[in-house]
Scaffold this active site. Structure first.
Site, PDB file in Angstrom:
ATOM      1  N   GLU A  56       0.841  -1.210   0.000  1.00 47.97           N
ATOM      2  CA  GLU A  56       0.000   0.000   0.000  1.00 47.97           C
ATOM      3  C   GLU A  56       0.876   1.261   0.000  1.00 47.97           C
ATOM      4  O   GLU A  56       0.581   2.240  -0.687  1.00 47.97           O
ATOM      5  CB  GLU A  56      -0.958   0.006   1.190  1.00 47.97           C
ATOM      6  CG  GLU A  56      -1.905  -1.190   1.274  1.00 47.97           C
ATOM      7  CD  GLU A  56      -2.650  -1.496  -0.011  1.00 47.97           C
ATOM      8  OE1 GLU A  56      -2.792  -0.597  -0.865  1.00 47.97           O
ATOM      9  OE2 GLU A  56      -3.072  -2.658  -0.184  1.00 47.97           O
ATOM     10  N   HIS A  76       2.153   2.015  -3.385  1.00 42.47           N
ATOM     11  CA  HIS A  76       1.156   2.607  -4.285  1.00 42.47           C
ATOM     12  C   HIS A  76       1.273   4.134  -4.324  1.00 42.47           C
ATOM     13  O   HIS A  76       0.952   4.759  -5.322  1.00 42.47           O
ATOM     14  CB  HIS A  76      -0.265   2.232  -3.842  1.00 42.47           C
ATOM     15  CG  HIS A  76      -0.753   0.962  -4.460  1.00 42.47           C
ATOM     16  ND1 HIS A  76      -0.611   0.668  -5.794  1.00 42.47           N
ATOM     17  CD2 HIS A  76      -1.409  -0.098  -3.914  1.00 42.47           C
ATOM     18  CE1 HIS A  76      -1.143  -0.523  -6.042  1.00 42.47           C
ATOM     19  NE2 HIS A  76      -1.627  -1.004  -4.918  1.00 42.47           N
ATOM     20  N   GLU A 110      -0.139  -2.347  -9.572  1.00 49.36           N
ATOM     21  CA  GLU A 110      -0.179  -3.439  -8.591  1.00 49.36           C
ATOM     22  C   GLU A 110       1.127  -4.224  -8.591  1.00 49.36           C
ATOM     23  O   GLU A 110       1.626  -4.620  -7.534  1.00 49.36           O
ATOM     24  CB  GLU A 110      -1.356  -4.371  -8.890  1.00 49.36           C
ATOM     25  CG  GLU A 110      -2.723  -3.715  -8.741  1.00 49.36           C
ATOM     26  CD  GLU A 110      -2.955  -3.175  -7.345  1.00 49.36           C
ATOM     27  OE1 GLU A 110      -2.402  -3.740  -6.376  1.00 49.36           O
ATOM     28  OE2 GLU A 110      -3.681  -2.173  -7.216  1.00 49.36           O
ATOM     29  N   ASP A 133       3.574  -4.765  -5.487  1.00 50.72           N
ATOM     30  CA  ASP A 133       3.982  -6.078  -4.966  1.00 50.72           C
ATOM     31  C   ASP A 133       5.500  -6.160  -4.817  1.00 50.72           C
ATOM     32  O   ASP A 133       6.008  -6.634  -3.806  1.00 50.72           O
ATOM     33  CB  ASP A 133       3.510  -7.192  -5.920  1.00 50.72           C
ATOM     34  CG  ASP A 133       2.012  -7.472  -5.801  1.00 50.72           C
ATOM     35  OD1 ASP A 133       1.417  -7.136  -4.759  1.00 50.72           O
ATOM     36  OD2 ASP A 133       1.447  -8.035  -6.758  1.00 50.72           O
TER      37      ASP A 133
HETATM   38 ZN   LIG Z   1      -2.672  -2.700  -4.625  1.00 47.77          ZN
END
Ligand SMILES: [Zn+2]
Length: 693
Positions: free
Chosen positions: A533, A536, A593, A597
């Site tokens: 998060e 992001h 994403e 990761d």
């Molecule tokens: Zn995500």
């Protein structure tokens, strides 16, 4: 009306959110998956060696090495499209909430206000005989309102009223509120593209055989639903073609999901006069009057080209075509609250055909999800009080701060970024707000009239409540304490305009976060989620927002180019992976994403190393500490998915399939190769690893 996070298509989550049409499908009572409520959450350990398949070489396929036995032991239940550690924990939470709701639904003077609200809402949902008895009577006044439209000039006032009672943006477009892209402290009105019945615009435009078949099945489904409303088969068939024709034109004028990942493509602040000029045939003052939006002096029109197409279509189609289109979207959006014939037809197309789900989830499960969706912060209070210890909150906060400290030291020593950009990046990092567990203040639902025996009416009133709550924000300062997920949710998100990271109580439980075990698997699993998060905020979308959450470029040109180069390494890597058949990952769709990761796992690894640097870590159960970190990291993602669901997710999901979310990351980490003594040339060892953060 459009809830904030539907406006953005931007909420960034660790795991896949269930699309609404899967959530609350249709209505046969009972199913094999019925079971019974839980009154305590079961415990599963966070590092489970019995989930592994040691016959697989970890250097060839780490995901199946870490998860192979889990997948064999946990076949996908008939009422699920996918089944993984997250969905299993979600189901445990749902069974636990079921127990809470069964108790709260028993009438009696001892219930408090919250118990009465959630208990009566649940009881009304469970009362299928009352739903059957009501038939389509609850739709009657809305069908009459459509029939009473005399000219297209009546359409805006109708939609202004109608949108209040509809979740999402199904009927022609969406209208709601959100933070101004250039000033995140302000909330303004938003008008968005929408108007489609299939899950994505690509379903209408792709030319392969499977897409053509899907469109044919969709037209048959629309016809079926219109027949259920009382149309003759011939009439319904012709009407379904009209719906398809209108929606195909709307789809072609809509941005793709990849285009919508660029916030600048969605940023068009218009005055009412400018909006009016886009659609001369659609009188916006009529719409604003009935929707009662408090301030429409500026509207962000996320896709102006879409509204130009709406204008063209308003001119091209007679009023009767629009009435057909409106009837379809009305019955489509309300199918789950109508008798089983509607509910089943909805399930058969959206869940069974599109996602491969064999069986309708039992009614209790759909009703739990409904209460969570509509009264989530009432139900969430009960969940938090019964499951979430203050100590868990403290330890999650501590881990979050450690991972933020890792990111700070990483930014300071990043070789490819100049000092000026580093300072801005650190400002942004220091501006991030950590939200853990549940909101500080709970939403008050007491103004919603909830009646036992009136499921349809309850949902309608709750939806209007939510639409009005969203609209009422326009012109007011933004409320930064608000949450976009409910407390029992097994998921997490970063919000770029709030610049906050959010971890609901539901995701901070074993096996994901486990106070009973040592640090290695906890950092590998929840640590990597926190890092995900956080990253992001600095992925290809998030990096375009500054510390305050404003859309503002804080990068020097050369640093931005260096970032793009490194991000391209990741999107090229993931674009090679096959989802199913000949369908590859759309690496541009999943880039944010995939970056999260990779960055998240790296930050968690650094934080774990730093926290344990003075400890003499020993092997356990035959695994070294580093191996245990990586196995913990992989095991959040153990799971399987139906082929139909994989196909749908290749179009709609910004997350890569689970196995690549693990193998794609570890193959970029030399630390992994070292931990498992992998050799150059093996699949889990990239010769030139991608690395951004
Ligand atoms: Zn995500």
């Amino acid at each position: 009306m459009v809830p904030k996070h539907f406006v953005f298509y931007y909420i960034t989550v660790r795991s896949t959110l269930f699309p609404l049409f899967l959530c609350c499908g249709a209505g046969v009572l009972g199913a094999q998956t019925n079971g019974s409520p839980l009154f305590a959450l079961p415990y599963s350990p966070s590092l489970d060696s019995s989930s592994m398949d040691r016959s697989v070489d970890p250097c060839t396929d780490f995901y199946h090495y870490a998860c192979g036995a889990w997948i064999k032991k946990n076949p996908i239940p008939p009422d699920q499209a996918r089944w993984d550690v997250y969905s299993k924990l979600t189901e445990d939470n749902e069974r636990f909430l079921w127990g809470i709701l069964v108790a709260a639904s028993k009438p009696g003077a001892s219930r408090n206000v919250v118990e009465t609200e959630i208990g009566d809402y649940f009881a009304a949902c469970m009362d299928q005989p009352a739903v059957e008895k009501a038939g389509i009577a609850p739709l009657k006044s809305e069908l009459e309102a459509i029939a009473a439209l005399h000219t297209l000039r009546d359409l805006p006032a109708y939609l202004g009223r109608q949108h209040l009672g509809m979740a999402g943006n199904g009927m022609l477009f969406g209208f709601g509120s959100s933070q101004d892209y250039e000033d995140s402290s302000r909330v303004i009105a938003f008008a968005d593209a929408g108007g489609l019945g299939l899950p994505d615009r690509d379903y209408y435009t792709k030319t392969d055989a499977k897409s053509q078949e899907t469109r044919q099945k969709y037209v048959e489904h629309v016809q079926h639903m219109l027949e259920l409303l009382g149309e003759t088969p011939a009439m319904a068939k012709a009407h379904a073609q009209i719906v398809m024709s209108i929606e195909t034109d709307l789809a072609k004028a809509s941005l793709t999901r990849v285009e919508k990942r660029d916030p600048y493509k969605l940023f068009h602040k218009l005055t009412p006069a400018q909006l009016q000029a886009l659609t001369p045939s659609f009188r916006w003052d009529g719409y604003f009057e009935t929707s009662r939006a408090p301030d429409t002096s500026v509207i962000n029109v996320s896709e102006p080209a879409y509204f130009k197409e709406v204008e063209k279509l308003l001119a091209a189609h007679p009023l009767d075509d629009w009435k057909t289109y409106l009837r379809w979207h009305l019955v489509h959006s309300k199918a789950s609250f109508l008798p089983a014939a509607f509910d089943n037809a909805n399930f058969d197309f959206y869940s069974k055909y599109l996602r491969g789900v064999e069986q309708m989830p039992p009614r209790w499960k759909r009703c739990v999800r409904r209460v969570d969706g509509d009264l989530g912060e009432a139900l969430g209070q009960e969940f938090v009080a019964k499951t979430f210890a203050p100590a868990t909150k403290q330890s999650a906060l501590k881990m979050t701060k450690e991972i933020e400290a890792s990111m700070e030291s990483e930014i300071r020593q990043l070789p490819w970024m100049g000092e000026e950009t580093k300072q801005r990046a650190l400002e942004k990092l220091h501006g991030i707000v950590n939200k853990i567990g549940y909101p500080d203040k709970w939403r008050d639902y007491s103004s919603i009239q909830i009646a036992r025996g009136d499921y349809f009416g309850n949902v309608e009133r709750a939806t209007v409540f939510e639409s009005r709550r969203e609209l009422a924000k326009i012109g007011k300062p933004v409320d930064r304490t608000e949450w976009g997920m409910t407390p029992p949710t097994v998921n997490a998100y970063y919000d770029p305009q709030m610049n906050d990271i959010n971890f609901p109580a539901g995701v901070l439980q074993p096996p994901l976060f486990d106070p009973k075990v040592d640090d290695a698997p906890n950092y590998g699993d929840t640590g990597a989620t926190i890092g995900h998060e956080l990253t992001h905020g600095f992925d290809d979308e998030g990096r375009q927002f500054d510390a305050k959450g404003d859309l503002k470029d804080w990068w020097t040109k050369s640093d931005a180019e260096e970032f793009e180069k490194r991000a391209k390494c990741v999107s090229d890597q993931y674009s090679q992976y096959t989802v199913i058949d000949d369908i590859k990952i759309n690496g541009k769709l999943t880039l944010g994403e995939d970056l999260a990761d990779l960055g998240g796992t790296w930050l968690a690894y650094l934080a774990w190393k730093s926290e344990t640097k003075d400890q003499d870590l020993q092997p356990m159960d035959g695994f070294t500490p580093d191996q245990r970190f990586f196995i913990g990291m992989a095991q959040w993602a153990c799971g399987d998915e139906r082929p139909e669901s994989k196909r749908a997710n290749a179009i709609t999901n910004e997350h890569s399939p689970d196995e690549y979310r693990i193998n794609g990351v570890v193959s970029n980490m030399p630390e992994f190769g070292k931990a498992f003594a992998c050799r150059v040339g093996q699949p889990m060892v990239h010769s030139q690893p991608c690395r951004v953060w």
